[in-house]
Design a protein around this motif. Structure first.
Motif, mmCIF file in Angstrom:
data_model
loop_
_atom_site.group_PDB
_atom_site.id
_atom_site.type_symbol
_atom_site.label_atom_id
_atom_site.label_comp_id
_atom_site.label_asym_id
_atom_site.label_seq_id
_atom_site.Cartn_x
_atom_site.Cartn_y
_atom_site.Cartn_z
ATOM 1 N N ILE A 75 15.553 -41.738 12.267
ATOM 2 C CA ILE A 75 14.391 -42.106 13.069
ATOM 3 C C ILE A 75 13.421 -42.836 12.145
ATOM 4 C CG2 ILE A 75 12.427 -41.223 14.386
ATOM 5 C CD1 ILE A 75 14.233 -38.820 15.159
ATOM 6 N N ASP A 76 12.927 -43.987 12.592
ATOM 7 C CA ASP A 76 11.957 -44.750 11.813
ATOM 8 C C ASP A 76 10.632 -43.987 11.766
ATOM 9 O OD1 ASP A 76 13.712 -46.862 11.380
ATOM 10 O OD2 ASP A 76 13.074 -47.912 13.199
ATOM 11 N N VAL A 77 10.068 -43.849 10.563
ATOM 12 C CA VAL A 77 8.834 -43.081 10.373
ATOM 13 C C VAL A 77 7.826 -43.906 9.585
ATOM 14 C CG1 VAL A 77 7.819 -40.982 9.398
ATOM 15 C CG2 VAL A 77 10.121 -40.898 10.375
ATOM 16 N N GLN A 78 6.590 -43.869 10.051
ATOM 17 C CA GLN A 78 5.456 -44.436 9.326
ATOM 18 C C GLN A 78 4.453 -43.313 9.090
ATOM 19 O OE1 GLN A 78 3.591 -48.085 10.751
ATOM 20 N NE2 GLN A 78 5.257 -48.268 12.250
ATOM 21 N N LEU A 79 3.684 -43.437 8.020
ATOM 22 C CA LEU A 79 2.635 -42.460 7.714
ATOM 23 C C LEU A 79 1.282 -43.109 7.904
ATOM 24 C CD1 LEU A 79 4.057 -40.852 4.446
ATOM 25 C CD2 LEU A 79 4.544 -40.258 6.824
ATOM 26 N N ASP A 80 0.329 -42.335 8.427
ATOM 27 C CA ASP A 80 -1.013 -42.844 8.671
ATOM 28 C C ASP A 80 -2.015 -41.741 8.336
ATOM 29 O OD1 ASP A 80 -3.472 -43.697 9.804
ATOM 30 O OD2 ASP A 80 -2.416 -44.851 11.334
ATOM 31 N N GLY A 81 -2.753 -41.924 7.253
ATOM 32 C CA GLY A 81 -3.800 -40.978 6.876
ATOM 33 C C GLY A 81 -5.151 -41.507 7.292
ATOM 34 N N ARG A 82 -5.949 -40.648 7.885
ATOM 35 C CA ARG A 82 -7.268 -41.039 8.386
ATOM 36 C C ARG A 82 -8.288 -39.977 8.010
ATOM 37 N NH1 ARG A 82 -6.872 -44.700 13.297
ATOM 38 N NH2 ARG A 82 -4.782 -45.561 13.076
ATOM 39 N N SER A 83 -9.536 -40.320 8.147
ATOM 40 C CA SER A 83 -10.628 -39.370 7.909
ATOM 41 C C SER A 83 -11.415 -39.194 9.191
ATOM 42 C CB SER A 83 -11.564 -39.889 6.812
ATOM 43 O OG SER A 83 -10.888 -39.979 5.593
ATOM 44 N N GLY A 84 -11.814 -37.959 9.440
ATOM 45 C CA GLY A 84 -12.641 -37.692 10.618
ATOM 46 C C GLY A 84 -12.096 -36.574 11.466
ATOM 47 N N ALA A 98 -3.102 -43.471 18.429
ATOM 48 C CA ALA A 98 -2.259 -43.685 19.611
ATOM 49 C C ALA A 98 -2.578 -45.022 20.275
ATOM 50 C CB ALA A 98 -2.451 -42.540 20.599
ATOM 51 N N THR A 99 -3.843 -45.373 20.328
ATOM 52 C CA THR A 99 -4.238 -46.658 20.898
ATOM 53 C C THR A 99 -3.787 -47.812 20.010
ATOM 54 O OG1 THR A 99 -6.138 -45.672 22.013
ATOM 55 C CG2 THR A 99 -6.211 -48.056 21.649
ATOM 56 N N GLU A 100 -4.036 -47.692 18.707
ATOM 57 C CA GLU A 100 -3.688 -48.769 17.777
ATOM 58 C C GLU A 100 -2.186 -49.050 17.739
ATOM 59 O OE1 GLU A 100 -5.460 -48.061 13.906
ATOM 60 O OE2 GLU A 100 -7.356 -47.523 14.886
ATOM 61 N N TYR A 101 -1.376 -47.997 17.815
ATOM 62 C CA TYR A 101 0.078 -48.169 17.767
ATOM 63 C C TYR A 101 0.679 -48.339 19.162
ATOM 64 C CZ TYR A 101 -0.016 -46.883 12.835
ATOM 65 O OH TYR A 101 -0.260 -46.855 11.485
ATOM 66 N N ASP A 102 -0.170 -48.333 20.197
ATOM 67 C CA ASP A 102 0.279 -48.424 21.588
ATOM 68 C C ASP A 102 1.370 -47.392 21.862
ATOM 69 O OD1 ASP A 102 0.238 -49.342 24.196
ATOM 70 O OD2 ASP A 102 1.694 -50.927 23.813
ATOM 71 N N ALA A 103 1.075 -46.151 21.505
ATOM 72 C CA ALA A 103 2.040 -45.058 21.618
ATOM 73 C C ALA A 103 2.438 -44.784 23.063
ATOM 74 C CB ALA A 103 1.461 -43.785 21.000
ATOM 75 N N ASP A 104 3.710 -44.469 23.223
ATOM 76 C CA ASP A 104 4.212 -44.035 24.523
ATOM 77 C C ASP A 104 3.979 -42.542 24.719
ATOM 78 O OD1 ASP A 104 5.626 -46.550 25.433
ATOM 79 O OD2 ASP A 104 6.556 -46.230 23.473
ATOM 80 N N LEU A 105 3.861 -41.816 23.596
ATOM 81 C CA LEU A 105 3.747 -40.369 23.629
ATOM 82 C C LEU A 105 2.957 -39.904 22.418
ATOM 83 C CD1 LEU A 105 4.836 -37.714 25.025
ATOM 84 C CD2 LEU A 105 6.714 -37.812 23.378
ATOM 85 N N VAL A 106 2.107 -38.898 22.618
ATOM 86 C CA VAL A 106 1.377 -38.260 21.523
ATOM 87 C C VAL A 106 1.908 -36.834 21.413
ATOM 88 C CG1 VAL A 106 -0.884 -37.519 20.670
ATOM 89 C CG2 VAL A 106 -0.678 -39.649 21.980
ATOM 90 N N ALA A 107 2.316 -36.451 20.209
ATOM 91 C CA ALA A 107 2.844 -35.098 19.983
ATOM 92 C C ALA A 107 1.868 -34.309 19.126
ATOM 93 C CB ALA A 107 4.205 -35.167 19.295
ATOM 94 N N VAL A 108 1.590 -33.076 19.552
ATOM 95 C CA VAL A 108 0.702 -32.186 18.804
ATOM 96 C C VAL A 108 1.317 -30.803 18.729
ATOM 97 C CG1 VAL A 108 -1.450 -33.420 19.318
ATOM 98 C CG2 VAL A 108 -0.652 -31.664 20.881
ATOM 99 N N GLY A 109 1.069 -30.112 17.637
ATOM 100 C CA GLY A 109 1.533 -28.735 17.479
ATOM 101 C C GLY A 109 0.501 -27.778 18.051
ATOM 102 N N ALA A 110 0.976 -26.732 18.717
ATOM 103 C CA ALA A 110 0.079 -25.761 19.336
ATOM 104 C C ALA A 110 -0.189 -24.600 18.385
ATOM 105 C CB ALA A 110 0.694 -25.232 20.627
ATOM 106 N N ARG A 111 -1.373 -24.074 18.466
ATOM 107 C CA ARG A 111 -1.760 -22.888 17.687
ATOM 108 C C ARG A 111 -1.448 -21.627 18.486
ATOM 109 N NH1 ARG A 111 -5.447 -23.701 13.473
ATOM 110 N NH2 ARG A 111 -6.148 -25.843 13.324
ATOM 111 N N GLU A 112 -1.265 -20.540 17.766
ATOM 112 C CA GLU A 112 -1.085 -19.256 18.429
ATOM 113 C C GLU A 112 -2.388 -18.881 19.117
ATOM 114 O OE1 GLU A 112 0.320 -14.698 17.447
ATOM 115 O OE2 GLU A 112 -0.247 -16.009 15.824
ATOM 116 N N ARG A 113 -2.278 -18.365 20.317
ATOM 117 C CA ARG A 113 -3.465 -17.993 21.087
ATOM 118 C C ARG A 113 -3.377 -16.531 21.483
ATOM 119 N NH1 ARG A 113 -6.784 -21.420 19.745
ATOM 120 N NH2 ARG A 113 -8.106 -20.669 21.395
#
Length: 132
Positions: free
Chosen positions: A66-75, A85-100
């Motif tokens: 799978i092609d992978v790019q890295l993007d580090g940001r501040s904020g 997601a906007t800049e890369y025109d993402a089709d999907l955003v993936a996030v990890g969930a925390r235990e609740r």
């Protein structure tokens, strides 16, 4: 090309859950993944490729070709993830969930909740079998 922007923090279980979910997506040979890490406090000036969870997820995905790019940001993590997601025109955003807690399960974590409510793209919430 199907583009996934994935938020990766320093939690191993959440990072592994995101990697698992991305690996299970169909059409992996036409999938591009951008791993985003948001530095909210970075006094040492670390770069995104120095974050252990980022390196491990990248290695796993690249092993699956799978092609992978890295993007580090501040904020703010949610804001930076949505901007990516906007800049890369993402089709999907993936996030990890925390235990609740049982009561807290009705509401996602603040980053996940913000990405879901403020974003204009599909969101994949990734959960691990074991939470840390």
């Amino acid at each position: 090309m199907f583009t996934v922007v994935a938020g990766i923090d320093k939690n191993e279980n959440r990072a592994a859950a995101v990697a698992d979910a991305i690996e299970s997506l169909p059409g992996e040979d036409e999938t591009e993944v951008v791993l985003v890490h948001s530095f909210t406090d970075n006094p040492e000036g670390a770069s995104v490729d120095q974050i252990g969870t980022i390196r491990r997820v990248r290695e796993r995905l690249e092993a699956e070709e799978i092609d992978v790019q890295l993007d580090g940001r501040s904020g703010d993590p949610a804001t930076t993830l949505l901007e990516a997601a906007t800049e890369y025109d993402a089709d999907l955003v993936a996030v990890g969930a925390r235990e609740r807690s049982p009561a807290g399960k009705a509401v996602f974590g603040s980053v996940t909740q913000s990405v879901i409510l403020e974003g204009d793209r599909s969101v994949l919430v990734c959960t691990a079998g074991d939470f840390e």
